[in-house]
Scaffold this motif. Structure first.
Motif, PDB file in Angstrom:
ATOM      1  N   MET A 233       0.827  -1.186   0.000  1.00 22.00           N
ATOM      2  CA  MET A 233       0.000   0.000   0.000  1.00 22.00           C
ATOM      3  C   MET A 233       0.870   1.248   0.000  1.00 22.00           C
ATOM      4  O   MET A 233       1.907   1.267   0.647  1.00 22.00           O
ATOM      5  N   GLN A 234       0.410   2.236  -0.678  1.00 19.37           N
ATOM      6  CA  GLN A 234       1.129   3.499  -0.695  1.00 19.37           C
ATOM      7  C   GLN A 234       0.635   4.363   0.460  1.00 19.37           C
ATOM      8  O   GLN A 234      -0.542   4.679   0.554  1.00 19.37           O
ATOM      9  N   GLN A 235       1.542   4.730   1.333  1.00 19.21           N
ATOM     10  CA  GLN A 235       1.175   5.452   2.543  1.00 19.21           C
ATOM     11  C   GLN A 235       0.576   6.814   2.263  1.00 19.21           C
ATOM     12  O   GLN A 235      -0.306   7.267   2.967  1.00 19.21           O
ATOM     13  N   ASP A 236       1.018   7.513   1.242  1.00 14.84           N
ATOM     14  CA  ASP A 236       0.538   8.864   0.999  1.00 14.84           C
ATOM     15  C   ASP A 236      -0.864   8.891   0.393  1.00 14.84           C
ATOM     16  O   ASP A 236      -1.494   9.930   0.329  1.00 14.84           O
ATOM     17  N   LYS A 237      -1.390   7.760  -0.026  1.00 15.64           N
ATOM     18  CA  LYS A 237      -2.720   7.713  -0.636  1.00 15.64           C
ATOM     19  C   LYS A 237      -3.802   7.259   0.332  1.00 15.64           C
ATOM     20  O   LYS A 237      -4.970   7.293   0.001  1.00 15.64           O
ATOM     21  N   GLN A 238      -3.441   6.828   1.513  1.00 11.35           N
ATOM     22  CA  GLN A 238      -4.406   6.347   2.491  1.00 11.35           C
ATOM     23  C   GLN A 238      -4.894   7.497   3.372  1.00 11.35           C
ATOM     24  O   GLN A 238      -4.104   8.330   3.807  1.00 11.35           O
ATOM     25  N   PRO A 239      -6.212   7.582   3.663  1.00  9.63           N
ATOM     26  CA  PRO A 239      -6.699   8.638   4.551  1.00  9.63           C
ATOM     27  C   PRO A 239      -6.242   8.392   5.985  1.00  9.63           C
ATOM     28  O   PRO A 239      -5.992   7.256   6.390  1.00  9.63           O
ATOM     29  N   GLU A 240      -6.139   9.471   6.737  1.00  4.16           N
ATOM     30  CA  GLU A 240      -5.718   9.369   8.129  1.00  4.16           C
ATOM     31  C   GLU A 240      -6.828   8.712   8.942  1.00  4.16           C
ATOM     32  O   GLU A 240      -8.007   9.053   8.818  1.00  4.16           O
ATOM     33  N   TYR A 241      -6.459   7.759   9.779  1.00  2.21           N
ATOM     34  CA  TYR A 241      -7.398   6.994  10.592  1.00  2.21           C
ATOM     35  C   TYR A 241      -7.144   7.338  12.044  1.00  2.21           C
ATOM     36  O   TYR A 241      -6.060   7.107  12.567  1.00  2.21           O
ATOM     37  N   GLY A 242      -8.157   7.925  12.718  1.00  4.23           N
ATOM     38  CA  GLY A 242      -7.934   8.322  14.093  1.00  4.23           C
ATOM     39  C   GLY A 242      -9.230   8.414  14.879  1.00  4.23           C
ATOM     40  O   GLY A 242     -10.322   8.158  14.365  1.00  4.23           O
ATOM     41  N   PRO A 243      -9.130   8.790  16.153  1.00  7.42           N
ATOM     42  CA  PRO A 243     -10.313   8.870  17.002  1.00  7.42           C
ATOM     43  C   PRO A 243     -11.231  10.025  16.593  1.00  7.42           C
ATOM     44  O   PRO A 243     -10.769  11.117  16.273  1.00  7.42           O
ATOM     45  N   VAL A 244     -12.529   9.754  16.591  1.00 12.16           N
ATOM     46  CA  VAL A 244     -13.555  10.729  16.219  1.00 12.16           C
ATOM     47  C   VAL A 244     -14.774  10.494  17.109  1.00 12.16           C
ATOM     48  O   VAL A 244     -15.106   9.352  17.421  1.00 12.16           O
ATOM     49  N   VAL A 245     -15.451  11.563  17.505  1.00 14.69           N
ATOM     50  CA  VAL A 245     -16.687  11.458  18.269  1.00 14.69           C
ATOM     51  C   VAL A 245     -17.857  11.666  17.313  1.00 14.69           C
ATOM     52  O   VAL A 245     -17.902  12.655  16.590  1.00 14.69           O
ATOM     53  N   PHE A 246     -18.786  10.705  17.292  1.00 17.81           N
ATOM     54  CA  PHE A 246     -20.025  10.844  16.537  1.00 17.81           C
ATOM     55  C   PHE A 246     -21.121  11.192  17.536  1.00 17.81           C
ATOM     56  O   PHE A 246     -21.272  10.517  18.555  1.00 17.81           O
ATOM     57  N   ARG A 247     -21.877  12.256  17.241  1.00 18.12           N
ATOM     58  CA  ARG A 247     -22.892  12.743  18.177  1.00 18.12           C
ATOM     59  C   ARG A 247     -24.260  12.737  17.505  1.00 18.12           C
ATOM     60  O   ARG A 247     -24.450  13.341  16.457  1.00 18.12           O
ATOM     61  N   ASP A 248     -25.207  12.026  18.129  1.00 15.34           N
ATOM     62  CA  ASP A 248     -26.596  12.003  17.668  1.00 15.34           C
ATOM     63  C   ASP A 248     -27.339  13.059  18.470  1.00 15.34           C
ATOM     64  O   ASP A 248     -27.646  12.859  19.636  1.00 15.34           O
ATOM     65  N   ARG A 249     -27.641  14.182  17.847  1.00 16.12           N
ATOM     66  CA  ARG A 249     -28.276  15.291  18.557  1.00 16.12           C
ATOM     67  C   ARG A 249     -29.708  14.993  18.959  1.00 16.12           C
ATOM     68  O   ARG A 249     -30.187  15.497  19.966  1.00 16.12           O
ATOM     69  N   THR A 250     -30.445  14.183  18.191  1.00 16.94           N
ATOM     70  CA  THR A 250     -31.833  13.902  18.533  1.00 16.94           C
ATOM     71  C   THR A 250     -31.949  13.060  19.790  1.00 16.94           C
ATOM     72  O   THR A 250     -32.882  13.229  20.559  1.00 16.94           O
ATOM     73  N   ALA A 251     -31.002  12.163  20.004  1.00 20.48           N
ATOM     74  CA  ALA A 251     -31.043  11.291  21.178  1.00 20.48           C
ATOM     75  C   ALA A 251     -30.160  11.808  22.304  1.00 20.48           C
ATOM     76  O   ALA A 251     -30.219  11.298  23.421  1.00 20.48           O
ATOM     77  N   GLY A 252     -29.332  12.808  22.025  1.00 21.81           N
ATOM     78  CA  GLY A 252     -28.423  13.299  23.057  1.00 21.81           C
ATOM     79  C   GLY A 252     -27.359  12.280  23.408  1.00 21.81           C
ATOM     80  O   GLY A 252     -26.954  12.156  24.563  1.00 21.81           O
TER      81      GLY A 252
END
Length: 82
Positions: free
Chosen positions: A1-20
């Motif tokens: 795999m080519q390292q420069d073509k892969q998207p960065e993979y890291g921690p992310v918070v997903f927030r559902d505003r309707t359910a809080g």
């Protein structure tokens, strides 16, 4: 795999505003907005319209809606059963 073509993979918070409800996971999704999480770290946050906390299938509030008389149309076309 080519390292420069892969998207960065890291921690992310997903927030559902309707359910809080929010959850921390790893993803390639990015956002300019950030949120401070329970561990004191700051993570990018992505707002979603629906998650497992608010989806009718997972919450048990699913219902069948006969829009436009689909059942009646089927019965007219193929005859009533039973």
């Amino acid at each position: 795999m080519q390292q420069d073509k892969q998207p960065e993979y890291g921690p992310v918070v997903f927030r559902d505003r309707t359910a809080g409800y929010a959850f921390l996971t790893r993803s390639t999704a990015t956002s300019d907005r950030t949120i401070e999480w329970d561990d004191g770290e700051t993570y990018p946050v992505i707002d979603v319209e629906i998650s497992s906390e608010s989806h009718p299938f997972y919450t048990g509030k699913a219902r069948t809606v006969d829009t436009e008389g689909r059942i009646a149309k089927f019965e007219r076309r193929f005859g009533e059963t039973g």
